[in-house]
Write an enzyme that holds these catalytic residues in place. Structure first.
Site, PDB file in Angstrom:
ATOM      1  N   ASP A  17       0.910  -1.204  -0.131  1.00  0.00           N
ATOM      2  CA  ASP A  17      -0.041   0.078   0.071  1.00  0.00           C
ATOM      3  C   ASP A  17       0.933   1.397   0.070  1.00  0.00           C
ATOM      4  OD1 ASP A  17       0.686  -0.739   2.804  1.00  0.00           O
ATOM      5  OD2 ASP A  17      -0.434   1.036   3.587  1.00  0.00           O
TER       6      ASP A  17
ATOM      7  N   GLU B 199       0.227  -1.042   5.712  1.00  0.00           N
ATOM      8  CA  GLU B 199       1.188  -0.793   6.429  1.00  0.00           C
ATOM      9  C   GLU B 199       0.935   0.810   6.953  1.00  0.00           C
ATOM     10  OE1 GLU B 199       5.114   0.483   7.962  1.00  0.00           O
ATOM     11  OE2 GLU B 199       3.989   1.615   6.430  1.00  0.00           O
TER      12      GLU B 199
END
Ligand SMILES: [Zn+2]
Length: 417
Positions: free
Chosen positions: A86, A181
């Site tokens: 991400d 994350e």
């Protein structure tokens, strides 16, 4: 560049340019994993590519994590390599159009779609050191996504190389690409048992040679204040205004020290992040950080003491303090496994790079993983200026990171469990 890094540079760049074009922005506050479905667009690509490379046990699980394993020397410990797919919710990741500035000459880099976004070496000392490197940027309208697709591309390149180099002996490798994350949920659903690694490394740092084995201990605190609300026209002697008590609490917090805006390195802080409510009920949310667990406790004590003072100053108010641990300094765990750092140092030496030990001031997947029993320091990727439209990465440093991973697998292959 070492011959190995030179050999890997083309592949790591090709993969990187392909991955950054896929929008994988995560979102705060989602109840599900992954927080955004588009992270799966890259997860599926990575699953397919790991299968093509020929890794074993390749799977994309229901939370969006991609796993794969590569057999190695049986007596050696299995080593995990982790990166996140991400990108930050802070800056858009839609329509990333990567630009490769070959053989950087040392001047200002203007980004084509938004000339006001400039990478100025006078402001970016790391960039100033990269004269002669090929520098990748976005076009000025988006972030680049080197955080953490540089790490993803480096791991993919390293395992592909190891798979096709039968003559290289190495430890068993476990790969995991995580989601979310950037919104603090990254390592939460990582299935450690199936992952099966003894030690792991996140590839999520920046500058060439960096090894990060420490971050904050982190807690979140909410102070909720219940006052007493009455009609203001007839409030004399009755009204207890929660807003004013909340303001007193915030005003009593230290400013010249113990604040993010006045601290650096190993200095911790108490940071109010949100104040909300009305005259009857108000709350102040804070985050508390320190590398030293005992000092974190002192900072929490400070908030408790201020809440006590508030109770004394206004006994009619009800004041409640709730505390929640967010993550712990992985240094406490990694300290007990010095071999994890030594192996990374040895891998760096083999690619001719001097190890640089730095500390993190923020959350990282390795903190949660170490706490859950998997010692996980963080290694460099070659990217910089994360979460901004000035984000950039050096192709030579990304290639060095991929070469470091190949050597790291070799170093661990020489050790037995
Ligand atoms: Zn990252």
């Amino acid at each position: 560049m070492t011959p190995l890094a030179e050999e890997l540079a083309g592949e790591v760049l090709e993969r990187f340019l392909r991955y950054v074009r896929i929008d994988t922005q995560s979102a705060h506050g989602a109840a599900e994993s992954p927080s955004t479905a588009k992270q799966l667009d890259l997860a599926r690509v990575l699953r397919d590519e790991l299968e093509e490379i020929g890794l074993d046990d390749v799977r994309l699980d229901e939370c969006g994590y991609v796993y794969g394993s590569l057999a190695g020397v049986e007596s050696a410990p299995a080593i995990g390599l982790i990166a996140h797919v991400d990108t930050s919710p802070d800056v858009t990741g839609t329509g990333v159009d990567p630009q490769v500035h070959e053989a950087y000459g040392g001047g200002r880099i203007e980004l084509p779609a938004e000339p006001s976004v400039v990478l100025d070496p006078d402001e970016l000392p790391l960039l100033a050191k990269k004269v002669g490197h090929d520098i990748v940027t976005a076009d000025g309208t988006t972030l680049l996504g080197a955080d953490d697709k540089a790490g993803v591309a480096e791991i993919m390149t390293a395992v592909a190389y190891l798979k096709r180099s039968a003559d290289r002996s190495h430890a068993p490798i476990r790969v995991c690409f995580t989601v979310d994350e950037e919104v603090a949920g990254g390592a939460e659903h990582l299935d450690l048992e199936r992952f099966g690694a003894r030690y792991a490394y996140t590839l999520d740092g920046s500058e060439l040679g960096e090894i990060e084995a420490e971050t904050f201990n982190a807690a979140r605190v909410a102070v909720s204040i219940r006052g007493r609300s009455t009609h203001p026209g007839t409030a004399k002697g009755q009204l207890v205004n929660a807003i004013k008590l909340a303001a007193d609490l915030v005003a009593a917090l230290p400013r010249d020290s113990l604040s993010p805006e006045t601290t650096e390195e190993r200095e911790g802080f108490v940071h109010p992040t949100r104040i909300s409510g009305g005259a009857e009920q108000a709350s102040v949310e804070l985050i508390v950080r320190d590398h030293d667990a005992a000092k974190l406790e002192e900072h929490l004590d400070l908030i408790r003491r201020l809440a006590d003072e508030l109770r004394t100053s206004e006994p009619r108010a009800a004041i409640d303090v709730s505390e929640e641990e967010q993550y712990r300094n992985m240094g406490e765990v990694i300290e007990r496994h010095p071999e994890v750092i030594e192996a990374a140092e040895e891998a760096l030496r083999r690619i001719g790079v001097e190890p640089v030990h730095t500390i993190i001031r923020g959350g990282t997947d390795g903190a949660r993983l170490s706490q859950r029993g998997l010692p996980t320091p963080n290694l460099f990727t070659g990217g910089s200026e994360y979460h901004s439209r000035r984000e950039w990465a050096s192709v030579q440093d990304m290639a060095a990171a991929a070469a470091m991973l190949v050597e790291l697998a070799g170093v661990w292959g020489e050790r037995s469990t």
